[in-house]
Enzyme design. Structure first.
Site, PDB file in Angstrom:
ATOM      1  CG  ASP A  88      -6.567  -7.513   9.646  1.00 19.76           C
ATOM      2  OD1 ASP A  88      -5.662  -7.412   8.900  1.00 19.76           O
ATOM      3  OD2 ASP A  88      -6.922  -7.179  10.704  1.00 19.76           O
TER       4      ASP A  88
ATOM      5  CB  THR B  62       4.852  -2.928   5.691  1.00 15.79           C
ATOM      6  OG1 THR B  62       3.743  -2.249   6.240  1.00 15.79           O
ATOM      7  CG2 THR B  62       5.031  -4.176   6.377  1.00 15.79           C
TER       8      THR B  62
ATOM      9  CG  ASP C 177      -1.993   0.973   1.374  1.00 19.23           C
ATOM     10  OD1 ASP C 177      -2.104   1.937   0.411  1.00 19.23           O
ATOM     11  OD2 ASP C 177      -2.540   1.163   2.306  1.00 19.23           O
ATOM     12  CB  THR C 178       2.055   3.597   2.527  1.00 17.62           C
ATOM     13  OG1 THR C 178       2.546   2.809   3.517  1.00 17.62           O
ATOM     14  CG2 THR C 178       0.818   4.001   3.062  1.00 17.62           C
TER      15      THR C 178
HETATM   16  P1  IMP Z   1       1.989  -0.626   3.841  1.00 18.02           P
HETATM   17  O1  IMP Z   1       2.995  -0.511   4.831  1.00 18.02           O
HETATM   18  O2  IMP Z   1       1.153   1.035   3.843  1.00 18.02           O
HETATM   19  O3  IMP Z   1       2.515  -0.726   2.330  1.00 18.02           O
HETATM   20  O4  IMP Z   1       0.978  -1.443   4.137  1.00 18.02           O
HETATM   21  C1  IMP Z   1       1.067  -2.672   4.119  1.00 18.02           C
HETATM   22  C2  IMP Z   1       0.228  -3.278   5.251  1.00 18.02           C
HETATM   23  O5  IMP Z   1      -0.961  -2.716   5.600  1.00 18.02           O
HETATM   24  C3  IMP Z   1      -0.071  -4.838   4.707  1.00 18.02           C
HETATM   25  O6  IMP Z   1       0.977  -5.571   5.223  1.00 18.02           O
HETATM   26  C4  IMP Z   1      -1.573  -4.924   5.282  1.00 18.02           C
HETATM   27  O7  IMP Z   1      -1.369  -5.716   6.703  1.00 18.02           O
HETATM   28  C5  IMP Z   1      -1.981  -3.679   5.610  1.00 18.02           C
HETATM   29  N1  IMP Z   1      -3.186  -3.339   4.628  1.00 18.02           N
HETATM   30  C6  IMP Z   1      -2.898  -2.579   3.729  1.00 18.02           C
HETATM   31  N2  IMP Z   1      -4.080  -2.417   2.981  1.00 18.02           N
HETATM   32  C7  IMP Z   1      -4.970  -3.197   3.372  1.00 18.02           C
HETATM   33  C8  IMP Z   1      -6.354  -3.840   3.074  1.00 18.02           C
HETATM   34  O8  IMP Z   1      -7.011  -3.212   1.752  1.00 18.02           O
HETATM   35  N3  IMP Z   1      -6.912  -4.720   3.759  1.00 18.02           N
HETATM   36  C9  IMP Z   1      -5.963  -5.386   4.738  1.00 18.02           C
HETATM   37  N4  IMP Z   1      -4.967  -4.985   5.007  1.00 18.02           N
HETATM   38  C10 IMP Z   1      -4.364  -3.957   4.504  1.00 18.02           C
END
Ligand code: IMP
Ligand code: MG
Length: 171
Positions: A156, A104, A100-101
């Protein structure tokens, strides 16, 4: 109990795509020492389905990290402390449910490189088509999706709905 949300990606489509990715990944790491690091809990099912199709000398590790509360990212990665393992001489495939962003994967990748990994590549089942906050992309992606909130197959909403075998949209 009626299923939450609306249909999105069926179990059959997920399984077919995971088989394709496993073939590709196996070819890429042929004869190289590989460790798969899966980020829990979201990638539990994806990790199990994928690694069962990788060579038997693949090592596996699970890291429990989190950043979401409800449908929002908290902008902080929790749980990274304590995973100091030694990755010297290993190629690492960092695996997550969804990109997503990018925070992580960016933070965990940094940590793995510090721990001595020869290389760190990334695989995600889903990648949201949104601007990344961190400079990272996935080397293998199952499905590119629009900016929707998805559940199932490990994903989730407030710790619920992970057991669904398919992916559904919860908007
Ligand atoms: P990032 O660090 O913003 O890239 O987000 C990644 C983490 O956010 C993933 O490991 C998911 O646990 C959680 N996440 C992001 N989008 C979703 C979604 O649409 N449904 C469930 N979990 C999400
Ligand atoms: Mg996650």
């Amino acid at each position: 109990m009626p299923l939450p949300g609306k249909p999105f990606i069926s179990q059959a489509r997920i399984q077919k795509r995971v088989r394709e990715m496993a073939r590709d990944i196996t070819k890429h790491y042929k004869n190289k020492p590989l460790t798969v690091v899966g980020l829990m809990n979201g990638s539990l099912f994806f990790m199990v389905d994928l690694i069962r199709q990788l060579p038997p000398d693949t090592k596996i590790e699970c890291w429990k990290v989190s950043s979401y509360r409800g449908k929002k990212s908290t902008n902080r990665i929790q749980g990274l402390d304590g995973y100091e393992g030694n990755y010297d001489g290993r190629h690492v495939l960092l695996l997550d449910d969804i990109l997503d962003t990018g925070r992580t994967l960016f933070e965990t990748r940094k940590k793995l490189l510090k721990a001595g990994a020869l290389s760190v590549k990334t695989v995600v089942l889903l990648s949201k088509n949104v601007p990344r906050v961190c400079d990272i992309n996935a080397d293998w992606t199952g499905f590119e999706i629009d900016n929707r909130y998805v559940i199932g197959y490990g994903l989730d909403y407030n710790h619920l709905y992970r057991p669904l075998p398919m992916i559904r949209i919860l908007d």
